[in-house]
Design a protein around this motif. Structure first.
Motif, PDB file in Angstrom:
ATOM      1  N   LEU A  11      32.486  -2.905  50.089  1.00 13.11           N
ATOM      2  CA  LEU A  11      32.137  -3.110  51.486  1.00 13.11           C
ATOM      3  C   LEU A  11      33.404  -2.910  52.314  1.00 13.11           C
ATOM      4  O   LEU A  11      34.519  -2.979  51.784  1.00 13.11           O
ATOM      5  CB  LEU A  11      31.584  -4.515  51.691  1.00 13.11           C
ATOM      6  CG  LEU A  11      30.201  -4.790  51.075  1.00 13.11           C
ATOM      7  CD1 LEU A  11      29.899  -6.285  51.104  1.00 13.11           C
ATOM      8  CD2 LEU A  11      29.128  -4.020  51.830  1.00 13.11           C
ATOM      9  N   PRO A  12      33.275  -2.644  53.610  1.00 15.12           N
ATOM     10  CA  PRO A  12      34.477  -2.426  54.421  1.00 15.12           C
ATOM     11  C   PRO A  12      35.438  -3.606  54.339  1.00 15.12           C
ATOM     12  O   PRO A  12      35.027  -4.769  54.393  1.00 15.12           O
ATOM     13  CB  PRO A  12      33.918  -2.264  55.842  1.00 15.12           C
ATOM     14  CG  PRO A  12      32.522  -1.768  55.640  1.00 15.12           C
ATOM     15  CD  PRO A  12      32.032  -2.437  54.398  1.00 15.12           C
ATOM     16  N   ALA A  13      36.713  -3.290  54.194  1.00 15.79           N
ATOM     17  CA  ALA A  13      37.735  -4.333  54.099  1.00 15.79           C
ATOM     18  C   ALA A  13      38.074  -4.872  55.490  1.00 15.79           C
ATOM     19  O   ALA A  13      37.980  -4.165  56.489  1.00 15.79           O
ATOM     20  CB  ALA A  13      38.980  -3.782  53.436  1.00 15.79           C
ATOM     21  N   LEU A  14      38.462  -6.135  55.536  1.00 16.94           N
ATOM     22  CA  LEU A  14      39.014  -6.745  56.735  1.00 16.94           C
ATOM     23  C   LEU A  14      40.526  -6.792  56.570  1.00 16.94           C
ATOM     24  O   LEU A  14      41.043  -6.662  55.465  1.00 16.94           O
ATOM     25  CB  LEU A  14      38.454  -8.159  56.922  1.00 16.94           C
ATOM     26  CG  LEU A  14      36.934  -8.285  56.866  1.00 16.94           C
ATOM     27  CD1 LEU A  14      36.513  -9.745  56.949  1.00 16.94           C
ATOM     28  CD2 LEU A  14      36.275  -7.462  57.962  1.00 16.94           C
ATOM     29  N   ARG A  15      41.241  -7.005  57.682  1.00 14.17           N
ATOM     30  CA  ARG A  15      42.699  -6.910  57.545  1.00 14.17           C
ATOM     31  C   ARG A  15      43.416  -7.891  58.468  1.00 14.17           C
ATOM     32  O   ARG A  15      43.065  -8.044  59.638  1.00 14.17           O
ATOM     33  CB  ARG A  15      43.188  -5.499  57.869  1.00 14.17           C
ATOM     34  CG  ARG A  15      44.701  -5.323  57.797  1.00 14.17           C
ATOM     35  CD  ARG A  15      45.116  -3.905  58.123  1.00 14.17           C
ATOM     36  NE  ARG A  15      44.759  -3.015  57.043  1.00 14.17           N
ATOM     37  CZ  ARG A  15      45.505  -2.841  55.939  1.00 14.17           C
ATOM     38  NH1 ARG A  15      46.632  -3.520  55.788  1.00 14.17           N
ATOM     39  NH2 ARG A  15      45.124  -2.001  55.006  1.00 14.17           N
ATOM     40  N   HIS A  16      44.424  -8.561  57.904  1.00 15.75           N
ATOM     41  CA  HIS A  16      45.423  -9.268  58.694  1.00 15.75           C
ATOM     42  C   HIS A  16      46.531  -8.261  59.017  1.00 15.75           C
ATOM     43  O   HIS A  16      47.101  -7.661  58.095  1.00 15.75           O
ATOM     44  CB  HIS A  16      46.004 -10.448  57.913  1.00 15.75           C
ATOM     45  CG  HIS A  16      45.137 -11.662  57.925  1.00 15.75           C
ATOM     46  ND1 HIS A  16      45.304 -12.690  58.820  1.00 15.75           N
ATOM     47  CD2 HIS A  16      44.067 -12.001  57.159  1.00 15.75           C
ATOM     48  CE1 HIS A  16      44.387 -13.621  58.590  1.00 15.75           C
ATOM     49  NE2 HIS A  16      43.628 -13.229  57.590  1.00 15.75           N
ATOM     50  N   PRO A  17      46.855  -8.056  60.276  1.00 10.96           N
ATOM     51  CA  PRO A  17      47.807  -7.006  60.632  1.00 10.96           C
ATOM     52  C   PRO A  17      49.234  -7.286  60.189  1.00 10.96           C
ATOM     53  O   PRO A  17      50.053  -6.367  60.154  1.00 10.96           O
ATOM     54  CB  PRO A  17      47.698  -6.932  62.154  1.00 10.96           C
ATOM     55  CG  PRO A  17      47.198  -8.265  62.572  1.00 10.96           C
ATOM     56  CD  PRO A  17      46.306  -8.726  61.468  1.00 10.96           C
ATOM     57  N   ALA A  18      49.556  -8.549  59.866  1.00 10.44           N
ATOM     58  CA  ALA A  18      50.918  -8.877  59.442  1.00 10.44           C
ATOM     59  C   ALA A  18      50.849  -9.896  58.320  1.00 10.44           C
ATOM     60  O   ALA A  18      50.028 -10.815  58.348  1.00 10.44           O
ATOM     61  CB  ALA A  18      51.738  -9.431  60.610  1.00 10.44           C
ATOM     62  N   GLY A  19      51.712  -9.729  57.321  1.00  9.79           N
ATOM     63  CA  GLY A  19      51.794 -10.690  56.237  1.00  9.79           C
ATOM     64  C   GLY A  19      50.678 -10.545  55.222  1.00  9.79           C
ATOM     65  O   GLY A  19      49.872  -9.615  55.253  1.00  9.79           O
ATOM     66  N   TRP A  20      50.652 -11.491  54.272  1.00 10.99           N
ATOM     67  CA  TRP A  20      49.619 -11.508  53.239  1.00 10.99           C
ATOM     68  C   TRP A  20      48.338 -12.136  53.785  1.00 10.99           C
ATOM     69  O   TRP A  20      48.375 -12.994  54.661  1.00 10.99           O
ATOM     70  CB  TRP A  20      50.052 -12.369  52.045  1.00 10.99           C
ATOM     71  CG  TRP A  20      51.331 -12.004  51.402  1.00 10.99           C
ATOM     72  CD1 TRP A  20      52.000 -10.816  51.462  1.00 10.99           C
ATOM     73  CD2 TRP A  20      52.131 -12.853  50.557  1.00 10.99           C
ATOM     74  NE1 TRP A  20      53.146 -10.865  50.720  1.00 10.99           N
ATOM     75  CE2 TRP A  20      53.249 -12.104  50.154  1.00 10.99           C
ATOM     76  CE3 TRP A  20      52.004 -14.162  50.105  1.00 10.99           C
ATOM     77  CZ2 TRP A  20      54.239 -12.634  49.317  1.00 10.99           C
ATOM     78  CZ3 TRP A  20      52.973 -14.697  49.279  1.00 10.99           C
ATOM     79  CH2 TRP A  20      54.079 -13.935  48.890  1.00 10.99           C
ATOM     80  N   CYS A  27      44.268 -10.427  49.671  1.00  7.37           N
ATOM     81  CA  CYS A  27      45.300  -9.672  48.949  1.00  7.37           C
ATOM     82  C   CYS A  27      46.634  -9.706  49.694  1.00  7.37           C
ATOM     83  O   CYS A  27      46.680  -9.877  50.920  1.00  7.37           O
ATOM     84  CB  CYS A  27      44.857  -8.219  48.762  1.00  7.37           C
ATOM     85  SG  CYS A  27      43.269  -8.043  47.910  1.00  7.37           S
ATOM     86  N   GLU A  28      47.706  -9.508  48.946  1.00  5.06           N
ATOM     87  CA  GLU A  28      49.047  -9.627  49.520  1.00  5.06           C
ATOM     88  C   GLU A  28      49.454  -8.456  50.397  1.00  5.06           C
ATOM     89  O   GLU A  28      50.537  -8.484  50.990  1.00  5.06           O
ATOM     90  CB  GLU A  28      50.070  -9.846  48.407  1.00  5.06           C
ATOM     91  CG  GLU A  28      50.006 -11.240  47.804  1.00  5.06           C
ATOM     92  CD  GLU A  28      51.155 -11.531  46.865  1.00  5.06           C
ATOM     93  OE1 GLU A  28      52.044 -10.656  46.713  1.00  5.06           O
ATOM     94  OE2 GLU A  28      51.172 -12.626  46.266  1.00  5.06           O
ATOM     95  N   ASP A  29      48.623  -7.452  50.524  1.00  6.48           N
ATOM     96  CA  ASP A  29      48.899  -6.389  51.493  1.00  6.48           C
ATOM     97  C   ASP A  29      48.225  -6.653  52.827  1.00  6.48           C
ATOM     98  O   ASP A  29      48.230  -5.786  53.711  1.00  6.48           O
ATOM     99  CB  ASP A  29      48.469  -5.031  50.932  1.00  6.48           C
ATOM    100  CG  ASP A  29      46.979  -4.930  50.676  1.00  6.48           C
ATOM    101  OD1 ASP A  29      46.278  -5.968  50.797  1.00  6.48           O
ATOM    102  OD2 ASP A  29      46.495  -3.834  50.332  1.00  6.48           O
ATOM    103  N   GLY A  30      47.644  -7.839  52.980  1.00  7.13           N
ATOM    104  CA  GLY A  30      46.978  -8.207  54.224  1.00  7.13           C
ATOM    105  C   GLY A  30      45.502  -7.905  54.259  1.00  7.13           C
ATOM    106  O   GLY A  30      44.809  -8.331  55.194  1.00  7.13           O
ATOM    107  N   GLN A  31      44.989  -7.200  53.257  1.00  8.32           N
ATOM    108  CA  GLN A  31      43.574  -6.845  53.245  1.00  8.32           C
ATOM    109  C   GLN A  31      42.720  -7.962  52.654  1.00  8.32           C
ATOM    110  O   GLN A  31      43.153  -8.730  51.789  1.00  8.32           O
ATOM    111  CB  GLN A  31      43.344  -5.576  52.431  1.00  8.32           C
ATOM    112  CG  GLN A  31      43.882  -4.309  53.061  1.00  8.32           C
ATOM    113  CD  GLN A  31      43.328  -3.072  52.392  1.00  8.32           C
ATOM    114  OE1 GLN A  31      42.128  -2.802  52.458  1.00  8.32           O
ATOM    115  NE2 GLN A  31      44.208  -2.312  51.737  1.00  8.32           N
TER     116      GLN A  31
END
Length: 479
Positions: free
Chosen positions: A398-407, A382-386
């Motif tokens: 299920l628990p989301a993973l995340r990119h801390p910066a960008g999409w 997703c474009e919020d980094g998730q």
């Protein structure tokens, strides 16, 4: 001077074939994998070269006798032909293979001729009766493909290591595929892992931010789909399109390529590089079902079309998405299809009628969707980094993973499901183990990673990047 890779022993004279032996070696290593046997320049002090030579030849599946123009005529310091010296390593290598019933393939380099029995010592006489493989400078890729097929017919198998939790720290870029004049928007492997296909979508993301949902865009980018040989990075086909090529998918049997651009969906004979059929309508995403009988296409108006490939019959058209479809994925059963859209929704539908869908709410516009190899989990970038994840059987979170910066832009599971790879708009590649929310490895690729794909054997990861390049990565432990 010997080299081995994946059961192949290369016997050649350093002074004779020039750079062709290195070129041959690199091709075989890239295709078959395995760590090479080190030559005399790489032996450690105290190594018994003759003993290691005998062991390497004896364990080989095949020996390639690399013959250059001067192979039979090279002399030593006293003027004697080297082949007449019983201690000559090239003679010893070939003689050992012939006496040990190891298949020997004479490989004629450009400008070389097959030596006659009259110039060969007694223990190499059998070599003159072997059918050679000729490598020509102007037909090198075709001749190499024929040599690879011959070796595989002798039982030589690829020994490429899989990318997984134990090898991910060795992951590195092994080849850059450059040539597109704009961003690379999609990538797909053929099932046999010999070719990879890239779509040249348009200008870099720094000049245009959202290609997949654009209706009016400048005429930039090369508008080509390129088919590449992985072994040497050569271009097999360059397929032109009327609009930016943003989507590619390869049928499981490797015979058919589907491509999508701003005007249509096209089906190609992949081997011949010729177009077979065209279906009108702006295409933004493509996916073949695992069995190859179905092709799903996503469109700029939010529609999803499911088509039966053999007869082109449209089985279903959905118009539930309110914005452009950005990605499609079939589950392993071939009866479950997920579609992601800029409308922040992922829809999951099933055969036989495909009409009803489960609606899964994402946290932002969806860039990519993928199923775990066993079909139990669906993930969306997703474009919020998730990276949102759901259980397929009931749609629970299920628990989301995340990119801390960008999409979060792209996703791909290793074929065994041990890792999930994700790419971001900031150029970072993350590899997540299946049972953790912390990545095992983070790499900087150097540009927005719009698509990711693993080869069927799990040895190679391809990244389509908006800096005009695609990259191939492998996990190669040091020797």
């Amino acid at each position: 001077m010997p080299k081995t890779t994946a059961g192949i022993f290369m016997s050649y004279r350093r002074a004779d074939p020039g750079g062709y032996a290195r070129r041959l070696y690199q091709w075989l290593r890239t295709h078959f994998g395995s760590q090479p046997f080190k030559d005399t320049d790489s032996l450690r002090p105290g190594d018994d070269f003759a003993r290691r030579l005998r062991a390497a030849v004896s364990s080989a599946d095949a020996l390639l006798a690399i013959i250059g123009p001067n192979w039979a005529d090279l002399t030593d310091g006293s003027g004697r032909r080297r082949l007449m010296d019983p201690q000559d390593f090239v003679r010893a290598e070939i003689s050992l293979a012939l006496s040990g019933d190891i298949p020997v393939i004479p490989v004629l380099m450009p400008g070389a001729a097959m030596p006659s029995r009259s110039v060969l010592p007694e223990d190499l006489q059998e070599l003159a009766g072997k059918p050679p493989v000729r490598l020509r400078a102007d037909r090198w890729p075709d001749d190499m493909e024929a040599l690879v097929a011959t070796l595989e017919g002798l039982g030589v198998r690829r020994q490429l290591g899989r990318i997984g939790p134990q090898t991910v720290n060795y992951l590195t870029v092994v080849r850059r595929l450059g040539g597109h004049t704009g961003g690379v928007s999609d990538v797909a492997f053929t099932a046999d892992g010999r070719w990879v296909v890239t779509a040249g979508g348009g200008p870099s993301m720094s000049s245009f931010g959202r290609l997949r949902d654009a209706d009016d865009v400048p005429s930039l980018g090369d508008r080509n789909v390129r088919v590449w040989r992985i072994a040497d990075g050569g271009v097999v086909h360059m397929l032109g399109h009327d609009g930016w090529a943003v989507a590619v998918a390869v049928a499981p049997d490797g015979a058919t390529l589907a491509t999508g651009d701003g005007e249509s969906t096209r089906l190609w004979d992949l081997r011949a590089g010729t177009r077979k059929r065209t279906f009108p309508g702006r295409c933004t995403a493509l996916a073949f079902a695992p069995g190859g009988g179905l092709l799903a296409a996503g469109h700029g108006d939010g529609a999803v079309t499911i088509r039966r490939v053999p007869d082109d019959a449209v089985l279903h058209t959905s118009t539930e998405h309110r914005e452009a479809v950005t990605s499609l994925a079939f589950a392993v059963d071939g009866a479950t299809l997920a579609s992601g859209s800029r409308d922040r929704v992922v829809r999951v539908r099933r055969s036989p009628d495909w009409a009803r869908s489960r609606k899964l709410h994402a946290s932002a516009a969806v860039r990519d969707v993928t199923f775990a190899p066993d079909g139990s989990v669906l993930a969306a970038a997703c474009e919020d980094g998730q990276i949102r994840r759901w259980r397929v059987n009931d749609g629970s979170d299920l628990p989301a993973l995340r990119h801390p910066a960008g999409w979060a832009c792209s996703l791909a599971y290793t074929p065994d499901g041990g890792l999930l790879a994700s790419g971001s708009s900031t150029g970072t590649l993350r590899l997540w183990p299946s049972a953790s929310d912390e990545p095992l490895r983070i790499l900087d690729i150097g540009g927005q990673i719009d698509r990711l794909a693993f080869s069927a054997d799990g040895s190679t990861l391809a990244a389509a990047v908006w800096n005009t390049n695609a990259y191939l990565l492998r996990a190669e432990p040091p020797p």
